[in-house]
Design a protein around this motif. Structure first.
Motif, PDB file in Angstrom:
ATOM      1  N   LEU A 280       0.825  -1.203   0.000  1.00  0.00           N
ATOM      2  CA  LEU A 280       0.000   0.000   0.000  1.00  0.00           C
ATOM      3  C   LEU A 280       0.866   1.262   0.000  1.00  0.00           C
ATOM      4  O   LEU A 280       1.925   1.293   0.619  1.00  0.00           O
ATOM      5  CB  LEU A 280      -0.888   0.030   1.243  1.00  0.00           C
ATOM      6  N   THR A 281       0.377   2.310  -0.652  1.00  0.00           N
ATOM      7  CA  THR A 281       1.064   3.604  -0.627  1.00  0.00           C
ATOM      8  C   THR A 281       1.272   4.076   0.811  1.00  0.00           C
ATOM      9  O   THR A 281       2.339   4.600   1.153  1.00  0.00           O
ATOM     10  CB  THR A 281       0.231   4.651  -1.394  1.00  0.00           C
TER      11      THR A 281
ATOM     12  N   GLN B  24      -1.841  10.879  -1.596  1.00  0.00           N
ATOM     13  CA  GLN B  24      -2.006  10.999  -3.068  1.00  0.00           C
ATOM     14  C   GLN B  24      -0.708  11.469  -3.708  1.00  0.00           C
ATOM     15  O   GLN B  24      -0.318  10.989  -4.778  1.00  0.00           O
ATOM     16  CB  GLN B  24      -3.113  11.997  -3.397  1.00  0.00           C
TER      17      GLN B  24
ATOM     18  N   GLN C  55       1.772   8.577  -3.756  1.00  0.00           N
ATOM     19  CA  GLN C  55       1.482   7.574  -4.780  1.00  0.00           C
ATOM     20  C   GLN C  55       2.124   7.959  -6.123  1.00  0.00           C
ATOM     21  O   GLN C  55       2.690   7.123  -6.819  1.00  0.00           O
ATOM     22  CB  GLN C  55      -0.026   7.422  -4.955  1.00  0.00           C
TER      23      GLN C  55
ATOM     24  N   LEU D  79       4.887   5.376  -5.569  1.00  0.00           N
ATOM     25  CA  LEU D  79       3.918   4.313  -5.262  1.00  0.00           C
ATOM     26  C   LEU D  79       3.937   3.949  -3.780  1.00  0.00           C
ATOM     27  O   LEU D  79       2.950   4.062  -3.096  1.00  0.00           O
ATOM     28  CB  LEU D  79       4.120   3.052  -6.108  1.00  0.00           C
TER      29      LEU D  79
ATOM     30  N   SER E  52      -7.093   8.300  -7.436  1.00  0.00           N
ATOM     31  CA  SER E  52      -5.952   7.395  -7.487  1.00  0.00           C
ATOM     32  C   SER E  52      -6.356   6.036  -8.047  1.00  0.00           C
ATOM     33  O   SER E  52      -6.668   5.113  -7.314  1.00  0.00           O
ATOM     34  CB  SER E  52      -5.380   7.248  -6.084  1.00  0.00           C
TER      35      SER E  52
ATOM     36  N   VAL F 135      -4.699   3.683  -9.618  1.00  0.00           N
ATOM     37  CA  VAL F 135      -3.871   2.525  -9.299  1.00  0.00           C
ATOM     38  C   VAL F 135      -4.217   2.001  -7.908  1.00  0.00           C
ATOM     39  O   VAL F 135      -4.302   0.801  -7.675  1.00  0.00           O
ATOM     40  CB  VAL F 135      -2.374   2.880  -9.380  1.00  0.00           C
ATOM     41  N   ARG F 136      -4.431   2.954  -6.978  1.00  0.00           N
ATOM     42  CA  ARG F 136      -4.763   2.534  -5.620  1.00  0.00           C
ATOM     43  C   ARG F 136      -6.111   1.825  -5.577  1.00  0.00           C
ATOM     44  O   ARG F 136      -6.271   0.832  -4.873  1.00  0.00           O
ATOM     45  CB  ARG F 136      -4.768   3.743  -4.693  1.00  0.00           C
TER      46      ARG F 136
ATOM     47  N   LEU G 210      -5.539  -1.637  -6.523  1.00  0.00           N
ATOM     48  CA  LEU G 210      -4.989  -2.437  -5.423  1.00  0.00           C
ATOM     49  C   LEU G 210      -6.085  -2.800  -4.426  1.00  0.00           C
ATOM     50  O   LEU G 210      -6.100  -3.898  -3.886  1.00  0.00           O
ATOM     51  CB  LEU G 210      -3.860  -1.678  -4.720  1.00  0.00           C
ATOM     52  N   ASN G 211      -7.015  -1.876  -4.189  1.00  0.00           N
ATOM     53  CA  ASN G 211      -8.103  -2.176  -3.265  1.00  0.00           C
ATOM     54  C   ASN G 211      -8.980  -3.303  -3.767  1.00  0.00           C
ATOM     55  O   ASN G 211      -9.379  -4.179  -3.011  1.00  0.00           O
ATOM     56  CB  ASN G 211      -8.948  -0.919  -3.024  1.00  0.00           C
TER      57      ASN G 211
END
Lengths: 394, 394
Positions: free
Chosen positions: A66-67, A258, A261, A265, B15, B17-18, B21-22
């Motif tokens: 995770l970021t 944010q 990220q 990342l 975000s 990309v995030r 990932l979630n």
């Protein structure tokens, strides 16, 4: 080819910290210039054992993370923050590549060209570089030995409407100052009154020489709305893992996340996982107690050597923690010019000039007592003191 | 409190990309959405052994390091670059927190508000977010299956005088395209002619399915003046170490290094040291060969499942490497709307829309074949294909 860099790069100043590192790496020079912790006490067995646990936990530990960082470490940090009187949650805690990245990311999400940041003068030079690289104007607040003077702080807040205040209130870099409790409270009151944010940078707080506890400024921000607190494992565990953290208002932490990220990342999650096992299984409190005792011993050796200087010509105070002593010579002393002679004599310090926001005091310098062995502190001071004395008598 | 963030944060987009990932971390969903390498082949023994060597090398390995990164690893990368036809030196090589940080730092030192970056369309979305976060305008160049069309590239260079061109020429993300050698050469010619820089992002180049070698664009920059090349260990070793590198013109690398010093002083040097031992003692070439074979096998399974879709309604090409397949449905298909149905059916993909510079094609999506096991690829495609077919027949 002539390269056309971004306008903001005009604010990039010469890389003073890097120059310091370069001096350190020269062969026979004993360097008091850097801000390095001591290699001698690195808990290498504990670190190695922690990495073994990461590998034993399986291949998924090697995947992207995770970021915000490895969740169990963020959970463990809640307890650390609680002991300091700061309420935090997993959601309001972000792991970074050292606290330097917190200074950079917070600046990135807050500062536009022309915005103002309030600081002490002198202050941490790499923070000044970051603020200026985003086009911000740094304005210094008058301060005495107890911290920023509230009257001047209020005046400057009203006059400049700063985006935030940056402080290192406990064993400040470079001066080694400790803010009084009253001044800490007063700053938060002013932040509430005028709706200004503060970034409290606390890399050295754990390295205190007495049992006296200095409550973080963030602990007075009972609403958890105005003060961000950042610290690092670089001084208490090891620097190579490059792990720091920040906790603060959820909305600001979310914006920093944010930014992070986009930046990278996330930071090394293998290192974050190792730190989690260190915090779980290693007696970090006891280790820090060892650091306190050893750094105190080193400081006293350096202090005793400094007593050979005429107190009428050189002013300094005995620090109550941290890693630095700050010395001010006679008005006409130029320590930058003197540095060449010192290095020729096999010792280095860092001139105070780059730490200043306004007119630099050319007669100030900082020496570090954490990195050198007691023997090298004696040897280095035996090289430094004559240089200082000669300069004064010439 | 109402927080007043920097103007640039208005460019921060959601975000994506995030969010991906979630989705991945939800229980029973088989996710083809992310861009993750496979856990199954992580060389964990080699990584563990490398860290043991770091610890055996002594406590100084735990100290602060150089901003540019661990020198022996930078030396080892010279050989890697040479095999790709790119001349580099220790001085022109910088280690970073993944190649994402290269994209960010290069943008930071190059871009001012209103500057133009040229890209393909679609392209890597996290790069688009970075460019825009610095206030840059992204302009897309027309491209076909061989890369950017030279005529349009020249036109756009003349019209917009871009700060740089950003490309992923080998197994591009998201499309999986390979630029022809001719187009690679032509781009460098235009960079020379009009004095424009190029950032070549090559995270996937090693993951080719045949012995055909695609020379990096940087290898045609014989003067080493106009093209920066970046890659990462995330896809060939493991992502958790977050280590990438960039090589390019000395002056630009120097400026990036100044930016990096402010950002985080340096990336995790313990990870960089471990990577050095991996490169020295582990047969990385052979390991990459295993990845090629296994990813090819996974791709063929996914490909064979896709053959159940009507080729008149869904268009896709068999990739020659990398980690992704790119699929374009009928014009009226909206895959973002369809994603809910897919996730309910236990499978996820990533809609193509956020990868677009201009008008997004809502009928495109990307699926990843590297991360899921062959069994899960079959199972996931058995869930995905009916969703796609229903949508088409509804």
């Amino acid at each position: 080819m002539k390269y056309s860099f971004a306008e903001q790069t005009k604010h990039y100043s010469s890389s003073a910290v890097r120059d310091i590192l370069n001096v350190i790496q020269q062969g026979n020079v004993i360097s008091f210039a850097g801000g390095l912790p001591s290699d001698d006490f690195f808990p290498i067995e504990a670190v190695q054992s922690a990495y073994e646990k990461v590998f034993a936990s399986g291949k998924s530990a090697m995947q992207y993370g995770l970021t915000e960082g490895f969740t169990p470490l963020r959970e463990a940090l809640q307890e650390v923050m609680k002991r300091k009187g700061i309420e935090s949650t997993v959601e309001t805690t972000l792991l970074t590549t050292g606290s330097q990245q917190v200074i950079d990311l917070f600046s990135r999400v807050m500062l536009s060209e022309g915005d103002v940041v309030l600081t002490e003068d002198p202050t941490y030079l790499a923070a000044l570089q970051v603020f200026r690289s985003y086009g911000a104007k740094v304005v210094s607040v008058n301060s005495d030995e107890d911290g920023m003077v509230p009257e001047d702080l209020e005046l400057k807040i009203k006059k400049y409407q700063p985006k935030f205040i940056y402080i290192v209130p406990t064993f400040s870099n470079p001066v080694g100052k400790i803010w009084s409790t009253q001044r800490r409270q007063k700053l938060v009151e002013l932040c509430y009154q005028y709706n200004v944010l503060t970034l409290e940078d606390d890399p050295y707080g754990e390295l205190r020489f007495s049992d006296e506890v200095y409550p973080p400024v963030a602990s007075f921000d009972v609403n958890r709305t105005h003060v961000l607190y950042t610290s690092t494992f670089s001084k208490t565990v090891v620097p190579a893992l490059r792990s720091g953290w920040v906790t603060g208002p959820a909305e600001v932490i979310g914006m920093i996340s944010q930014g992070k990220q986009m930046t990278d990342l996330h930071s090394s999650s293998i290192d974050q996982q190792a730190l989690y096992y260190i915090m779980r299984d290693f007696d970090l409190q006891r280790h820090v107690q060892t650091l306190r005792e050893e750094y105190y011993r080193r400081m006293t050796i350096m202090r005793d050597c400094l007593k050979r200087l005429d107190p009428g010509l050189f002013k300094w105070q005995e620090p109550k923690g941290g890693m630095f002593m700050w010395i001010e010579g006679e008005d006409n002393l130029d320590v930058t010019k003197l540095l060449n002679a010192a290095v020729k004599n096999g010792v280095a310090y860092v001139p105070g000039a780059p730490f200043y926001v306004n007119e630099p005091k050319l007669n100030t310098f900082r020496i570090n007592f954490s990195h050198s062995t007691p023997e090298n502190i004696k040897l280095g001071m035996d090289r430094l003191v004559p240089v200082l004395l000669n300069q004064v008598t010439v």
